[in-house]
Design an enzyme around this catalytic site. Sequence first.
Site, PDB file in Angstrom:
ATOM      1  N   HIS A 423       0.842  -1.199   0.000  1.00 49.87           N
ATOM      2  CA  HIS A 423       0.000   0.000   0.000  1.00 49.87           C
ATOM      3  C   HIS A 423       0.881   1.255   0.000  1.00 49.87           C
ATOM      4  O   HIS A 423       0.770   2.098   0.886  1.00 49.87           O
ATOM      5  CB  HIS A 423      -0.913   0.021   1.235  1.00 49.87           C
ATOM      6  CG  HIS A 423      -1.914  -1.095   1.267  1.00 49.87           C
ATOM      7  ND1 HIS A 423      -2.553  -1.491   2.421  1.00 49.87           N
ATOM      8  CD2 HIS A 423      -2.395  -1.882   0.281  1.00 49.87           C
ATOM      9  CE1 HIS A 423      -3.384  -2.484   2.145  1.00 49.87           C
ATOM     10  NE2 HIS A 423      -3.297  -2.750   0.859  1.00 49.87           N
ATOM     11  N   HIS A 467      -6.922  -0.057   3.406  1.00 48.94           N
ATOM     12  CA  HIS A 467      -6.321  -0.399   2.112  1.00 48.94           C
ATOM     13  C   HIS A 467      -6.624   0.783   1.184  1.00 48.94           C
ATOM     14  O   HIS A 467      -7.598   1.494   1.401  1.00 48.94           O
ATOM     15  CB  HIS A 467      -6.953  -1.665   1.565  1.00 48.94           C
ATOM     16  CG  HIS A 467      -6.843  -2.810   2.532  1.00 48.94           C
ATOM     17  ND1 HIS A 467      -6.177  -3.955   2.238  1.00 48.94           N
ATOM     18  CD2 HIS A 467      -7.326  -2.952   3.789  1.00 48.94           C
ATOM     19  CE1 HIS A 467      -6.236  -4.766   3.280  1.00 48.94           C
ATOM     20  NE2 HIS A 467      -6.930  -4.191   4.238  1.00 48.94           N
TER      21      HIS A 467
HETATM   22  C1  FAD Z   1      -0.726  -7.873  -3.971  1.00 51.92           C
HETATM   23  C2  FAD Z   1      -1.522  -6.617  -3.696  1.00 51.92           C
HETATM   24  C3  FAD Z   1      -2.724  -6.706  -3.001  1.00 51.92           C
HETATM   25  C4  FAD Z   1      -3.457  -5.541  -2.746  1.00 51.92           C
HETATM   26  N1  FAD Z   1      -4.685  -5.651  -2.154  1.00 51.92           N
HETATM   27  C5  FAD Z   1      -5.451  -4.562  -2.000  1.00 51.92           C
HETATM   28  C6  FAD Z   1      -6.782  -4.663  -1.525  1.00 51.92           C
HETATM   29  O1  FAD Z   1      -7.283  -5.754  -1.289  1.00 51.92           O
HETATM   30  N2  FAD Z   1      -7.510  -3.515  -1.365  1.00 51.92           N
HETATM   31  C7  FAD Z   1      -6.983  -2.299  -1.641  1.00 51.92           C
HETATM   32  O2  FAD Z   1      -7.674  -1.304  -1.424  1.00 51.92           O
HETATM   33  N3  FAD Z   1      -5.734  -2.163  -2.121  1.00 51.92           N
HETATM   34  C8  FAD Z   1      -4.966  -3.273  -2.337  1.00 51.92           C
HETATM   35  N4  FAD Z   1      -3.739  -3.147  -2.901  1.00 51.92           N
HETATM   36  C9  FAD Z   1      -3.268  -1.810  -3.280  1.00 51.92           C
HETATM   37  C10 FAD Z   1      -4.032  -1.191  -4.439  1.00 51.92           C
HETATM   38  O3  FAD Z   1      -4.512  -2.138  -5.357  1.00 51.92           O
HETATM   39  C11 FAD Z   1      -3.159  -0.187  -5.167  1.00 51.92           C
HETATM   40  O4  FAD Z   1      -2.544   0.627  -4.224  1.00 51.92           O
HETATM   41  C12 FAD Z   1      -3.932   0.694  -6.126  1.00 51.92           C
HETATM   42  O5  FAD Z   1      -4.520  -0.101  -7.123  1.00 51.92           O
HETATM   43  C13 FAD Z   1      -3.008   1.729  -6.715  1.00 51.92           C
HETATM   44  O6  FAD Z   1      -3.688   2.462  -7.706  1.00 51.92           O
HETATM   45  P1  FAD Z   1      -2.905   3.538  -8.559  1.00 51.92           P
HETATM   46  O7  FAD Z   1      -3.887   4.106  -9.494  1.00 51.92           O
HETATM   47  O8  FAD Z   1      -2.165   4.448  -7.652  1.00 51.92           O
HETATM   48  O9  FAD Z   1      -1.778   2.738  -9.348  1.00 51.92           O
HETATM   49  P2  FAD Z   1      -1.873   1.389 -10.294  1.00 51.92           P
HETATM   50  O10 FAD Z   1      -3.174   0.749 -10.029  1.00 51.92           O
HETATM   51  O11 FAD Z   1      -0.629   0.674 -10.010  1.00 51.92           O
HETATM   52  O12 FAD Z   1      -1.934   2.001 -11.736  1.00 51.92           O
HETATM   53  C14 FAD Z   1      -0.812   2.483 -12.409  1.00 51.92           C
HETATM   54  C15 FAD Z   1      -0.963   2.197 -13.880  1.00 51.92           C
HETATM   55  O13 FAD Z   1       0.051   2.909 -14.571  1.00 51.92           O
HETATM   56  C16 FAD Z   1       0.669   2.043 -15.507  1.00 51.92           C
HETATM   57  N5  FAD Z   1       2.054   2.506 -15.696  1.00 51.92           N
HETATM   58  C17 FAD Z   1       3.056   2.552 -14.806  1.00 51.92           C
HETATM   59  N6  FAD Z   1       4.164   3.059 -15.366  1.00 51.92           N
HETATM   60  C18 FAD Z   1       3.863   3.359 -16.644  1.00 51.92           C
HETATM   61  C19 FAD Z   1       4.583   3.934 -17.728  1.00 51.92           C
HETATM   62  N7  FAD Z   1       5.855   4.305 -17.616  1.00 51.92           N
HETATM   63  N8  FAD Z   1       3.916   4.087 -18.909  1.00 51.92           N
HETATM   64  C20 FAD Z   1       2.617   3.730 -19.055  1.00 51.92           C
HETATM   65  N9  FAD Z   1       1.887   3.195 -18.042  1.00 51.92           N
HETATM   66  C21 FAD Z   1       2.500   3.022 -16.859  1.00 51.92           C
HETATM   67  C22 FAD Z   1       0.581   0.665 -14.889  1.00 51.92           C
HETATM   68  O14 FAD Z   1       0.684  -0.336 -15.887  1.00 51.92           O
HETATM   69  C23 FAD Z   1      -0.807   0.736 -14.252  1.00 51.92           C
HETATM   70  O15 FAD Z   1      -1.794   0.373 -15.176  1.00 51.92           O
HETATM   71  C24 FAD Z   1      -2.973  -4.283  -3.164  1.00 51.92           C
HETATM   72  C25 FAD Z   1      -1.757  -4.196  -3.856  1.00 51.92           C
HETATM   73  C26 FAD Z   1      -1.045  -5.349  -4.145  1.00 51.92           C
HETATM   74  C27 FAD Z   1       0.221  -5.235  -4.922  1.00 51.92           C
END
Ligand code: FAD
Length: 491
Positions: A423, A467
């Site tokens: 997280h 989370h």
């Molecule tokens: C194993 C695991 C279990 C988890 N379980 C939970 C849970 O049960 N509940 C919960 O609330 N949270 C959970 N989390 C955390 C949560 O899912 C994430 O923190 C959240 O999805 C993050 O969202 P975000 O939009 O910040 O980033 P992300 O969802 O990581 O989105 C980033 C996006 O940007 C893209 N990207 C990255 N770099 C580039 C680039 N250079 N060029 C183009 N695209 C790029 C990636 O491919 C991705 O699609 C978990 C995380 C993990 C790893």
Amino acid sequence: MKENRCAYPRGKGVGGTSLLNALIYARGASIDFDNWCAKGNSGWCYKDVLPYFKMSEDFHNNAPDAVADMQYHGKGGPLYVSYPEPRSEQCKVFFQASEELGYNKTDCNGAHLLGVSPYQLNVKNGKRQDSGTAFLKPVLDRQNLKVLTESFVTRIIINEAKEAQGLIFTHKGKAYKVAASKEVIVSAGSISSPQILMLSGIGPRKHLQEIGVPIIQNLEVGSQLYDHLQMYGITFSSNLSEPVPSLREQVENYLHGVGRLSTALTQQGVGYYQTPVEKTPNYPDLEIGFYHSNDTSYALHTVQKWKEDVARVIAAVDSSSSFTMYLTLLHTKSSGTVRLQSSSPFVYPLIDSNCLSDPEGKDIETAYQAILFAKKLIKTKAFRRIDAKLEIKPIKQCLGKYKYMSRKYWYCAIRYITGHDNHPVASCRMGPDPSLGDVVDAQLRVHGVKKLRVADASVIPVSTSAHINAICYMIGEKLADLLKIEYKVNA
Ligand SMILES: Cc1cc2nc3c(=O)[nH]c(=O)nc-3n(C[C@H](O)[C@H](O)[C@H](O)COP(=O)(O)OP(=O)(O)OC[C@H]3O[C@@H](n4cnc5c(N)ncnc54)[C@H](O)[C@@H]3O)c2cc1C
């Protein structure tokens, strides 16, 4: 951990990390968001953000034993939220035990977080609701939307007036340039967003100079990284046997939208508790996830990359009668970093979650208090009725040095059985003052650079009591409104 480093998985694709997360839908405590506001982020108090949580949600109150606070839920939004069904007998005991200690049933996304509840999950009829499926796929035919997969952003183009003008990205081996007609919004998550900013010259001056990236804006990008801390493998035996269904039965259940295959793990219930370390009244600092029938050791081996000898201490006892509690510390004080290893966008950044490093030692003390709380829980009448016993085996690295189960023993053992909880937040922290390490303002605009915003988990200023996926959706909803206001778009 194997190679003495933790795994840091991230989702790669439409839906990001929600493609592989554990599907838990949790928003946190109202105090979390009021704290964001108190740090100078106006518009992010709980009263401001609650409508955005509700806006996304399509809540289904499908659990007869859950206390649903309906005025805190939304109906008809793109994101399906439901309870895992059916409830295991062991989970019912967990709820009773918590109630004995004064933690009553609550809606974990309602008015009061302290208490116990079945988990709320992003699961629709047994299937994963990732953000791509929920939010993006239904609108793919919009004229003003183009989704280009297999594309990798390598740099933001920023002109001499410090104005973001577009992006460089690669697609199927070729580099492209795309111009932004209004602005650039980076949503690459807590690891990649700071990486992209730093590759584009926005970051700590000294670090960028060392790596050889020309500096455009000196900002503390990647200089903070908070994560929840999770203690794994707190496993118990009991005399309450719940036969593990055959694969055929599990598949049949799944086709009816219930059972083990309709959740990401065997998660059932959750409790939010307050240890003596947390002084703010009614503010939980400990989450206990209840996982019935222990079959988590395989996951720990493969996903968390535990070393064999450490994994052995929590190796599954009889999987039909054991259960596991995941102890999660919610307000960690230890902070790590995200740093570039190279000026090449194709080299992974260095992630240092720096767990259990806070100088006052609050994190390790909270972890110890969490163990004591789990032991107290297990001594309740409810758990005694099923003869529940802690089954963790001694950690040999600590046993030789300290009396088994003593405080010193646990302080040592915690360092072996604890990891970050996937997280990560705060690597592009939201706040008003760049001199204090803030990277974006309350409109999510990067300080000192025009036409550039960040909107993802990286802007979350401190670890919240939950989370973080639901919070990311809320940030997205809120940003959409900020943009509609700024560009005078009615929708
Ligand atoms: C194993 C695991 C279990 C988890 N379980 C939970 C849970 O049960 N509940 C919960 O609330 N949270 C959970 N989390 C955390 C949560 O899912 C994430 O923190 C959240 O999805 C993050 O969202 P975000 O939009 O910040 O980033 P992300 O969802 O990581 O989105 C980033 C996006 O940007 C893209 N990207 C990255 N770099 C580039 C680039 N250079 N060029 C183009 N695209 C790029 C990636 O491919 C991705 O699609 C978990 C995380 C993990 C790893």
